[in-house]
Design a protein around this motif. Structure first.
Motif, PDB file in Angstrom:
ATOM      1  N   PHE A  88       0.830  -1.196   0.000  1.00 36.22           N
ATOM      2  CA  PHE A  88       0.000   0.000   0.000  1.00 36.22           C
ATOM      3  C   PHE A  88       0.871   1.254   0.000  1.00 36.22           C
ATOM      4  O   PHE A  88       1.959   1.263   0.588  1.00 36.22           O
ATOM      5  CB  PHE A  88      -0.918   0.036   1.230  1.00 36.22           C
ATOM      6  N   ARG A  89       0.381   2.290  -0.658  1.00 36.79           N
ATOM      7  CA  ARG A  89       1.013   3.608  -0.642  1.00 36.79           C
ATOM      8  C   ARG A  89       0.149   4.548   0.185  1.00 36.79           C
ATOM      9  O   ARG A  89      -1.050   4.643  -0.016  1.00 36.79           O
ATOM     10  CB  ARG A  89       1.107   4.152  -2.065  1.00 36.79           C
ATOM     11  N   SER A  90       0.766   5.229   1.155  1.00 40.42           N
ATOM     12  CA  SER A  90       0.071   6.268   1.915  1.00 40.42           C
ATOM     13  C   SER A  90       0.466   7.615   1.337  1.00 40.42           C
ATOM     14  O   SER A  90       1.636   7.849   1.012  1.00 40.42           O
ATOM     15  CB  SER A  90       0.448   6.208   3.397  1.00 40.42           C
ATOM     16  N   SER A  91      -0.501   8.523   1.200  1.00 43.12           N
ATOM     17  CA  SER A  91      -0.205   9.820   0.597  1.00 43.12           C
ATOM     18  C   SER A  91      -1.030  10.920   1.248  1.00 43.12           C
ATOM     19  O   SER A  91      -2.113  10.688   1.784  1.00 43.12           O
ATOM     20  CB  SER A  91      -0.483   9.786  -0.910  1.00 43.12           C
ATOM     21  N   SER A 105       3.561   0.428   2.819  1.00 41.39           N
ATOM     22  CA  SER A 105       3.314  -0.618   3.815  1.00 41.39           C
ATOM     23  C   SER A 105       3.193  -1.967   3.127  1.00 41.39           C
ATOM     24  O   SER A 105       2.546  -2.090   2.087  1.00 41.39           O
ATOM     25  CB  SER A 105       2.035  -0.317   4.604  1.00 41.39           C
ATOM     26  N   LEU A 111      -1.825  -0.075   8.981  1.00 44.08           N
ATOM     27  CA  LEU A 111      -2.275   1.179   8.380  1.00 44.08           C
ATOM     28  C   LEU A 111      -3.431   1.742   9.198  1.00 44.08           C
ATOM     29  O   LEU A 111      -4.140   0.998   9.867  1.00 44.08           O
ATOM     30  CB  LEU A 111      -2.762   0.931   6.945  1.00 44.08           C
ATOM     31  N   HIS A 121      -9.108  10.095   9.049  1.00 47.08           N
ATOM     32  CA  HIS A 121      -7.811   9.786   8.455  1.00 47.08           C
ATOM     33  C   HIS A 121      -7.202  11.034   7.839  1.00 47.08           C
ATOM     34  O   HIS A 121      -7.871  11.807   7.153  1.00 47.08           O
ATOM     35  CB  HIS A 121      -7.962   8.686   7.394  1.00 47.08           C
ATOM     36  N   SER A 123      -4.506  10.785   5.842  1.00 45.24           N
ATOM     37  CA  SER A 123      -3.889  10.375   4.579  1.00 45.24           C
ATOM     38  C   SER A 123      -4.814   9.439   3.819  1.00 45.24           C
ATOM     39  O   SER A 123      -5.846   8.999   4.327  1.00 45.24           O
ATOM     40  CB  SER A 123      -2.548   9.681   4.848  1.00 45.24           C
ATOM     41  N   THR A 124      -4.402   9.130   2.593  1.00 42.63           N
ATOM     42  CA  THR A 124      -5.106   8.164   1.758  1.00 42.63           C
ATOM     43  C   THR A 124      -4.200   6.953   1.557  1.00 42.63           C
ATOM     44  O   THR A 124      -3.012   7.112   1.266  1.00 42.63           O
ATOM     45  CB  THR A 124      -5.450   8.776   0.383  1.00 42.63           C
ATOM     46  N   ALA A 125      -4.748   5.756   1.743  1.00 48.63           N
ATOM     47  CA  ALA A 125      -3.982   4.516   1.547  1.00 48.63           C
ATOM     48  C   ALA A 125      -4.520   3.808   0.302  1.00 48.63           C
ATOM     49  O   ALA A 125      -5.717   3.512   0.225  1.00 48.63           O
ATOM     50  CB  ALA A 125      -4.091   3.610   2.757  1.00 48.63           C
ATOM     51  N   THR A 126      -3.638   3.550  -0.658  1.00 48.82           N
ATOM     52  CA  THR A 126      -4.029   2.968  -1.938  1.00 48.82           C
ATOM     53  C   THR A 126      -3.220   1.707  -2.206  1.00 48.82           C
ATOM     54  O   THR A 126      -2.004   1.690  -1.989  1.00 48.82           O
ATOM     55  CB  THR A 126      -3.787   3.981  -3.084  1.00 48.82           C
ATOM     56  N   GLU A 162       5.101   4.102  14.358  1.00 53.02           N
ATOM     57  CA  GLU A 162       4.730   5.159  13.428  1.00 53.02           C
ATOM     58  C   GLU A 162       5.582   6.400  13.647  1.00 53.02           C
ATOM     59  O   GLU A 162       6.009   7.057  12.699  1.00 53.02           O
ATOM     60  CB  GLU A 162       3.245   5.505  13.586  1.00 53.02           C
TER      61      GLU A 162
END
Length: 260
Positions: A88-91, A105, A111, A121, A123-126, A162
């Motif tokens: 996953f990418r957090s942004s 991650s 996450l 939240h 951030s955005t997790a994709t 974290e």
């Protein structure tokens, strides 16, 4: 609804599957005590009775398609997500509308802790590939941790991890040059692979060069040029996203003095 809204992949609601009755067919559930990632995830370092307590945790497993967000910035915080497989990418959204990558991650990592402070939240997790997660209801986790010092310590460790990750990013962006940043990134990936029993010297990066650049505070051209420099120096072999580290010790020396 705008065209831009229609083009965005939507998050899929978490669906809980009731635990099957004794003798009933197995469903898509896994107990923490028997999970192959327990030494990396929430039960890490816990004693037997505490892990047994975690087995009473009501959580759901969910598959997330590549490119689909697990959650978006502004979504209500309800769950901590444990990654079972995939990346996953957090942004974060920058003030000028750009997307700033804040982390990656992989299996065994968590996450969603960014939602603790404000209840939403940040951030955005994709998903960068087809992935699977365990969605752990935070309120239920807190209920289980009442009267269990080991479980309380485990949750505290997760939050501390974290903070350490954030400090590592600050070090990368604040004091290292391009070669040191990319070397530190590759060494971090190598160590995470090794802990999971995978090859520390040969792996496939699921993120793009642009995403690596956003995370490290480097332009795409600089990331590509630095990869090429490492190849010329005999440190790496690179085939698109497939990386083979030829000299881990020499790569480590690239950042050793700076980290010390």
């Amino acid at each position: 609804m705008t065209a831009a809204t229609l083009s965005q992949p939507s998050t899929v609601p978490v669906q809980f599957t009731p635990r099957p009755a004794r003798g009933a067919p197995a469903t898509l559930t896994t107990a923490c005590s028997s999970c192959h990632l327990k030494e990396l995830c929430l039960p890490c370092g816990m004693s037997g009775p505490t892990v047994d307590r975690l087995d009473g945790l009501r959580f759901a497993r969910r598959r997330v398609k590549a490119g689909q967000p697990l959650y978006r910035a502004g979504d209500a915080f309800q769950f901590i997500y444990a990654v079972r497989s995939g990346t996953f990418r957090s942004s974060l959204a920058a003030a000028d509308g750009r997307e700033q990558v804040s982390g990656f991650s992989i299996a065994g990592e968590l996450l969603g802790l960014d939602g603790l402070a404000q209840g939403r939240h940040a951030s955005t997790a994709t998903a960068l590939e087809d992935a699977e997660i365990c969605a752990i209801p935070y309120d239920h986790l807190m209920e289980l941790s009442t009267g269990s010092p080991d479980l309380q310590k485990a949750v505290g460790r997760l939050m501390s991890r974290e903070i350490v990750r954030e400090h590592g990013l600050m070090l990368l962006l604040g004091s290292m040059n391009a070669e040191e940043r990319l070397a530190a990134f590759l060494l971090n990936v190598s160590q995470r692979m090794k802990v999971r029993g995978w090859s520390p010297s040969e792996f496939h990066l699921r993120m793009s060069r642009a995403e690596i650049g956003s995370y490290l505070g480097m332009k795409l051209e600089t990331v590509s040029r630095t990869f090429s420099a490492f190849v010329q120096q005999g440190l790496l072999e690179v085939d698109k996203r497939h990386i083979r580290i030829l000299d881990l010790e020499r790569l480590a020396r690239t950042v050793e003095s700076r980290v010390h």
